[in-house]
Scaffold this motif. Structure first.
Motif, mmCIF file in Angstrom:
data_model
loop_
_atom_site.group_PDB
_atom_site.id
_atom_site.type_symbol
_atom_site.label_atom_id
_atom_site.label_comp_id
_atom_site.label_asym_id
_atom_site.label_seq_id
_atom_site.Cartn_x
_atom_site.Cartn_y
_atom_site.Cartn_z
ATOM 1 N N UNK A 262 0.772 -1.328 -0.051
ATOM 2 C CA UNK A 262 0.134 -0.011 -0.001
ATOM 3 C C UNK A 262 0.922 1.284 -0.002
ATOM 4 N N UNK A 263 2.091 1.328 0.558
ATOM 5 C CA UNK A 263 2.957 2.322 0.837
ATOM 6 C C UNK A 263 4.172 2.100 0.368
ATOM 7 N N UNK A 264 4.823 3.046 -0.741
ATOM 8 C CA UNK A 264 6.123 2.744 -1.170
ATOM 9 C C UNK A 264 7.160 3.392 -0.022
ATOM 10 N N UNK A 265 7.753 2.529 0.648
ATOM 11 C CA UNK A 265 8.646 2.677 1.729
ATOM 12 C C UNK A 265 9.994 2.071 1.406
ATOM 13 N N UNK A 266 10.244 1.759 0.287
ATOM 14 C CA UNK A 266 11.573 1.201 -0.135
ATOM 15 C C UNK A 266 12.847 1.933 0.121
ATOM 16 N N UNK B 222 -4.329 3.122 -4.098
ATOM 17 C CA UNK B 222 -4.492 2.746 -2.630
ATOM 18 C C UNK B 222 -5.354 3.337 -1.886
ATOM 19 N N UNK B 223 -5.552 4.930 -2.090
ATOM 20 C CA UNK B 223 -6.667 5.479 -1.485
ATOM 21 C C UNK B 223 -7.825 5.382 -2.005
ATOM 22 N N UNK C 202 0.299 6.290 7.560
ATOM 23 C CA UNK C 202 -1.094 6.255 7.034
ATOM 24 C C UNK C 202 -1.616 7.819 7.156
ATOM 25 N N UNK C 203 -1.275 8.412 8.373
ATOM 26 C CA UNK C 203 -1.385 9.777 8.684
ATOM 27 C C UNK C 203 -0.517 10.782 7.433
ATOM 28 N N UNK C 204 0.655 10.606 7.060
ATOM 29 C CA UNK C 204 1.376 11.276 6.248
ATOM 30 C C UNK C 204 0.843 11.293 4.844
ATOM 31 N N UNK C 205 0.378 9.989 4.153
ATOM 32 C CA UNK C 205 -0.102 9.702 3.108
ATOM 33 C C UNK C 205 -1.521 9.904 2.714
ATOM 34 N N UNK C 206 -2.361 10.151 3.985
ATOM 35 C CA UNK C 206 -3.986 10.247 3.816
ATOM 36 C C UNK C 206 -4.767 9.320 3.617
ATOM 37 N N UNK D 273 -0.588 -1.976 -7.966
ATOM 38 C CA UNK D 273 -1.674 -2.290 -7.255
ATOM 39 C C UNK D 273 -2.954 -1.929 -7.934
ATOM 40 N N UNK D 274 -2.636 -0.790 -8.597
ATOM 41 C CA UNK D 274 -3.663 -0.257 -9.428
ATOM 42 C C UNK D 274 -4.405 -1.179 -10.141
#
Length: 221
Positions: free
Chosen positions: A23-27, A96-97, A123-127, A203-204
């Motif tokens: 869900x989040x790109x944290x690489x 994701x959103x 999640x707060x940072x990405x909304x 993901x899309x």
């Protein structure tokens, strides 16, 4: 996209998401944290990151710094990760959103090898919307690839594992979901991770099928 001919049971379905890489790109964030940790301990940053990609932190320490106190190593890593949540740049993967906002609120959960406070911070940072249930590293005695994290999520949701869809990007998470007896779809990798029932390069591309699984509980897996 690849698929198997498994048929769902037609009962109420749930979707269980991994977080980082799914869900989040944290690489880049993970790479930066591990390299900073490695430099502080006088270790090769590239080698440490390579090991960290396929093992849990304590296992990483055992391989790259066997003479160090693992609890001290872990405390230093946690400090760096917490700072990264506060100051790092995070991006949600495309889709994701929309996906999370359209899923029925009681139909999905997060299953992560990270800790809940960091997930909530990201999640707060990405909304992104936060579900009622987050199964994190502190919630289970064994992490992925053990089936324990996904089985714990199913139990807490009151769901039959056979009616759960796992969405993952990493081999350890895929194996965890498979061992839990769940349907597993892979996303955000150019090639299918071994064992997945379906593979989506992004993901899309998976969004319509995930929504269909969650809302109908029918159709092919």
């Amino acid at each position: 996209m690849t698929s198997e001919s498994n048929q769902p049971t037609g009962r109420r379905t749930h979707v269980l998401f991994d977080v980082d890489g799914t869900l989040i790109d944290a690489l880049d964030n993970q790479r930066r944290v591990w390299r900073t940790w490695a430099r502080r301990h006088g270790l090769d940053p590239d080698e440490v990151h390579r090991v960290a990609l396929r093992t849990r932190p304590v296992e990483t320490f055992a391989q790259v710094a066997p003479d160090r106190d693992p609890q001290e190593c872990l405390a230093a890593l946690h400090e760096l990760e917490d700072e990264d949540v506060r100051s790092g740049v995070y991006t949600a993967f495309d889709g994701a959103a929309e996906l999370l906002s359209r899923l029925p609120s009681a139909s999905w959960a997060l299953v992560t090898s990270n800790y809940e406070h960091r997930v909530r911070g990201r999640f707060a940072r990405t909304g992104l919307p936060v579900p009622a249930l987050i199964v994190d590293a502190a919630a289970v005695g064994e992490g992925k690839p053990s089936p324990a994290p996904y089985l714990s999520a199913a139990a807490r949701l009151g769901a039959d594992p056979r009616d759960c869809l796992v969405v993952e990007d990493a081999p350890s998470g895929v194996l965890s979901g498979l061992r839990a007896g769940m349907t597993v779809w892979g996303v955000n990798t150019p090639h299918a991770v071994e064992g997945v029932h379906r593979h989506y390069p992004t993901l899309r591309e998976a969004v319509p099928d995930i929504l269909a699984f969650a809302s109908a509980g029918r159709g092919s897996r």
